[in-house]
Scaffold this motif. Sequence first.
Motif, short mmCIF file in Angstrom:
data_model
loop_
_atom_site.label_atom_id
_atom_site.label_comp_id
_atom_site.label_asym_id
_atom_site.label_seq_id
_atom_site.Cartn_x
_atom_site.Cartn_y
_atom_site.Cartn_z
N LEU A 19 -89.35 53.42 17.71
CA LEU A 19 -88.10 53.23 18.44
C LEU A 19 -86.96 53.62 17.52
O LEU A 19 -86.91 53.19 16.38
CB LEU A 19 -87.94 51.76 18.83
CG LEU A 19 -86.61 51.32 19.43
CD1 LEU A 19 -86.45 51.90 20.84
CD2 LEU A 19 -86.53 49.82 19.49
N ALA A 20 -86.09 54.48 18.00
CA ALA A 20 -84.88 54.78 17.26
C ALA A 20 -83.87 53.70 17.64
O ALA A 20 -83.57 53.50 18.81
CB ALA A 20 -84.36 56.16 17.60
N LEU A 21 -83.38 53.00 16.66
CA LEU A 21 -82.42 51.92 16.88
C LEU A 21 -81.03 52.48 16.64
O LEU A 21 -80.67 52.74 15.50
CB LEU A 21 -82.71 50.76 15.93
CG LEU A 21 -84.15 50.23 15.95
CD1 LEU A 21 -84.42 49.34 14.76
CD2 LEU A 21 -84.42 49.49 17.23
N TRP B 210 -83.95 42.81 14.42
CA TRP B 210 -83.53 43.69 13.32
C TRP B 210 -82.01 43.77 13.26
O TRP B 210 -81.36 44.08 14.26
CB TRP B 210 -84.15 45.07 13.50
CG TRP B 210 -83.50 46.18 12.74
CD1 TRP B 210 -82.80 47.22 13.28
CD2 TRP B 210 -83.51 46.40 11.33
NE1 TRP B 210 -82.37 48.06 12.29
CE2 TRP B 210 -82.79 47.59 11.08
CE3 TRP B 210 -84.04 45.72 10.26
CZ2 TRP B 210 -82.61 48.10 9.80
CZ3 TRP B 210 -83.86 46.22 8.98
CH2 TRP B 210 -83.15 47.40 8.76
N LYS B 211 -81.44 43.47 12.11
CA LYS B 211 -79.99 43.59 11.90
C LYS B 211 -79.78 44.60 10.78
O LYS B 211 -80.06 44.33 9.62
CB LYS B 211 -79.39 42.23 11.48
CG LYS B 211 -79.57 41.14 12.52
CD LYS B 211 -78.59 41.30 13.65
CE LYS B 211 -78.65 40.14 14.59
NZ LYS B 211 -79.07 40.47 15.91
N GLN B 212 -79.28 45.75 11.16
CA GLN B 212 -79.05 46.81 10.18
C GLN B 212 -77.89 46.45 9.27
O GLN B 212 -76.84 46.03 9.74
CB GLN B 212 -78.76 48.11 10.91
CG GLN B 212 -78.52 49.27 9.97
CD GLN B 212 -78.19 50.53 10.72
OE1 GLN B 212 -78.68 50.74 11.82
NE2 GLN B 212 -77.37 51.37 10.13
N VAL C 83 -88.92 40.85 10.10
CA VAL C 83 -90.33 40.50 10.35
C VAL C 83 -90.51 38.98 10.29
O VAL C 83 -91.17 38.39 11.15
CB VAL C 83 -91.27 41.22 9.36
CG1 VAL C 83 -92.70 40.73 9.50
CG2 VAL C 83 -91.20 42.74 9.57
N LYS C 84 -89.87 38.35 9.31
CA LYS C 84 -89.99 36.88 9.19
C LYS C 84 -89.34 36.18 10.38
O LYS C 84 -89.87 35.21 10.92
CB LYS C 84 -89.36 36.41 7.89
CG LYS C 84 -90.18 36.78 6.66
CD LYS C 84 -89.52 36.30 5.39
CE LYS C 84 -90.38 36.60 4.18
NZ LYS C 84 -89.75 36.13 2.94
N ALA D 38 -84.17 44.04 2.27
CA ALA D 38 -84.03 42.62 2.59
C ALA D 38 -83.90 42.41 4.11
O ALA D 38 -84.49 41.48 4.67
CB ALA D 38 -82.82 42.02 1.88
N ALA D 39 -83.16 43.30 4.79
CA ALA D 39 -82.99 43.19 6.24
C ALA D 39 -84.32 43.44 6.96
O ALA D 39 -84.63 42.77 7.95
CB ALA D 39 -81.93 44.18 6.72
#
Length: 126
Positions: free
Chosen positions: A6-8, A46-48, A95-96, A89-90
């Motif tokens: 997936l392209a975010l 996911w937070k870029q 994943v966590k 880190a992001a």
Amino acid sequence: MAVLALALTSGALAASGSPQLQTFFQGALDSPAYQQQAFQRVAKVWKQPGPKGTPALGKKTIVQAILDKDGKLVSTALLTESGAKAWDAAALAAVKKAAPFPPLPKGYASPTLEAHFHFAWVIPPG
């Protein structure tokens, strides 16, 4: 091995590159529905990081996740670092934060499942 990608997109940053998430599952897992659920859980959280936290084009972070039969996250590890600490880190945090995952499919025999989440900075398609 199944691959989901997936392209975010992220607005202004997309001019020079865009984030991409790919997920690879252990070969014994034959459940597209489960793979899609796990992928979506990570993609959703996911937070870029900002522009200063973005790796060079073509670089990626690979996060290994081990899940138990109940979908609990047993362990995570950074298998590949992107060169941008904030990006790495992001990726690990996504994943966590996505845990717990759905329980593994009934027919899956192994006590754990290994999944690799690839967070890459790529040239946008088109």
